[in-house]
Design an enzyme around this catalytic site. Structure first.
Site, PDB file in Angstrom:
ATOM      1  N   GLY A 104       0.747  -1.255  -0.172  1.00 19.34           N
ATOM      2  CA  GLY A 104       0.191  -0.310  -0.270  1.00 19.34           C
ATOM      3  C   GLY A 104       0.766   1.372  -0.306  1.00 19.34           C
ATOM      4  CG  HIS A 111       6.147   7.154   4.030  1.00 18.39           C
ATOM      5  ND1 HIS A 111       6.733   6.881   2.892  1.00 18.39           N
ATOM      6  CD2 HIS A 111       4.736   7.146   4.295  1.00 18.39           C
ATOM      7  CE1 HIS A 111       5.587   6.433   2.331  1.00 18.39           C
ATOM      8  NE2 HIS A 111       4.481   6.400   3.077  1.00 18.39           N
ATOM      9  CG  HIS A 113       1.970   5.906   7.639  1.00 16.25           C
ATOM     10  ND1 HIS A 113       0.965   6.962   6.910  1.00 16.25           N
ATOM     11  CD2 HIS A 113       2.316   5.187   6.813  1.00 16.25           C
ATOM     12  CE1 HIS A 113       0.438   6.454   6.424  1.00 16.25           C
ATOM     13  NE2 HIS A 113       1.928   5.568   5.870  1.00 16.25           N
TER      14      HIS A 113
HETATM   15  P1  AMP Z   1       1.698   5.403   2.296  1.00 18.12           P
HETATM   16  O1  AMP Z   1       0.549   5.437   1.438  1.00 18.12           O
HETATM   17  O2  AMP Z   1       2.140   4.217   3.133  1.00 18.12           O
HETATM   18  O3  AMP Z   1       3.142   5.408   0.828  1.00 18.12           O
HETATM   19  O4  AMP Z   1       1.958   6.632   2.832  1.00 18.12           O
HETATM   20  C1  AMP Z   1       1.810   8.282   2.441  1.00 18.12           C
HETATM   21  C2  AMP Z   1       0.716   9.226   2.723  1.00 18.12           C
HETATM   22  O5  AMP Z   1       1.326  10.231   3.024  1.00 18.12           O
HETATM   23  C3  AMP Z   1      -0.638   9.430   3.144  1.00 18.12           C
HETATM   24  O6  AMP Z   1      -1.152   8.580   4.171  1.00 18.12           O
HETATM   25  C4  AMP Z   1      -0.677  10.830   2.746  1.00 18.12           C
HETATM   26  O7  AMP Z   1      -2.112  11.030   3.354  1.00 18.12           O
HETATM   27  C5  AMP Z   1       0.175  11.127   2.657  1.00 18.12           C
HETATM   28  N1  AMP Z   1       0.875  12.233   1.990  1.00 18.12           N
HETATM   29  C6  AMP Z   1       0.734  12.940   0.766  1.00 18.12           C
HETATM   30  N2  AMP Z   1       0.890  13.831  -0.203  1.00 18.12           N
HETATM   31  C7  AMP Z   1       1.090  14.503   1.637  1.00 18.12           C
HETATM   32  C8  AMP Z   1       1.380  16.040   1.570  1.00 18.12           C
HETATM   33  N3  AMP Z   1       1.904  16.795   0.369  1.00 18.12           N
HETATM   34  N4  AMP Z   1       1.423  15.795   2.654  1.00 18.12           N
HETATM   35  C9  AMP Z   1       1.172  15.128   4.098  1.00 18.12           C
HETATM   36  N5  AMP Z   1       0.879  14.159   3.385  1.00 18.12           N
HETATM   37  C10 AMP Z   1       0.793  13.382   2.790  1.00 18.12           C
END
Ligand code: AMP
Ligand code: ZN
Length: 125
Positions: A104, A111, A113
């Site tokens: 996902g 990163h 979470h």
């Molecule tokens: P993943 O799906 O684990 O790659 O998580 C990526 C996360 O980044 C998602 O929860 C998005 O909501 C978050 N995200 C994407 N763009 C931004 C942004 N510009 N600022 C803050 N969060 C973001």
């Protein structure tokens, strides 16, 4: 394309999180030091939903090596600090690293979470 950011951190100009590190894209930063940045997720899935990233561009967890041990220990220290600051240490929280398409992952800059503030379900969908 690789550029050099503040303090010599490598910046990948196509990467949205590198652009957040470079302050080219605004974000709600909650913690910053030389190697790590933490900011609020733009699409929060819980009352507290933070993202912690190494400033260095590492695409996925698979890009980590043994040499990143100190960085990882530091990331988890920052997670503990932020969890306490956001009042999550008593009732608990979840730390998630999605990896690759089946995991996902949508942003290919490593990163972590940090989710909390409600009872989270298991297993994930
Ligand atoms: P993943 O799906 O684990 O790659 O998580 C990526 C996360 O980044 C998602 O929860 C998005 O909501 C978050 N995200 C994407 N763009 C931004 C942004 N510009 N600022 C803050 N969060 C973001
Ligand atoms: Zn990046």
């Amino acid at each position: 394309m690789l550029l050099l950011g503040e303090g010599g951190v490598s910046i990948v100009s196509e990467c949205i999180f590198c652009r957040i590190v470079a302050k080219e894209i605004p974000s709600e930063i909650v913690y910053e030091d030389d190697t790590v940045l933490a900011f609020k997720d733009i699409n929060p899935q819980a009352p507290v939903h933070l993202l912690l990233i190494p400033k260095r561009h590492i695409p996925t967890l698979l890009g980590l090596t043994e040499a990143d041990g100190e960085l990882l220990a530091h990331i988890y220290a920052v997670i503990r600090q932020l969890a306490r600051e956001h009042g999550l240490d008593e009732k608990g929280f979840r730390t998630v690293v999605n990896t690759g398409d089946d995991g996902g992952q949508t942003v290919y800059h490593l990163h972590f979470h940090l989710l909390g503030g409600r009872s989270l379900q298991w297993p994930p969908g």
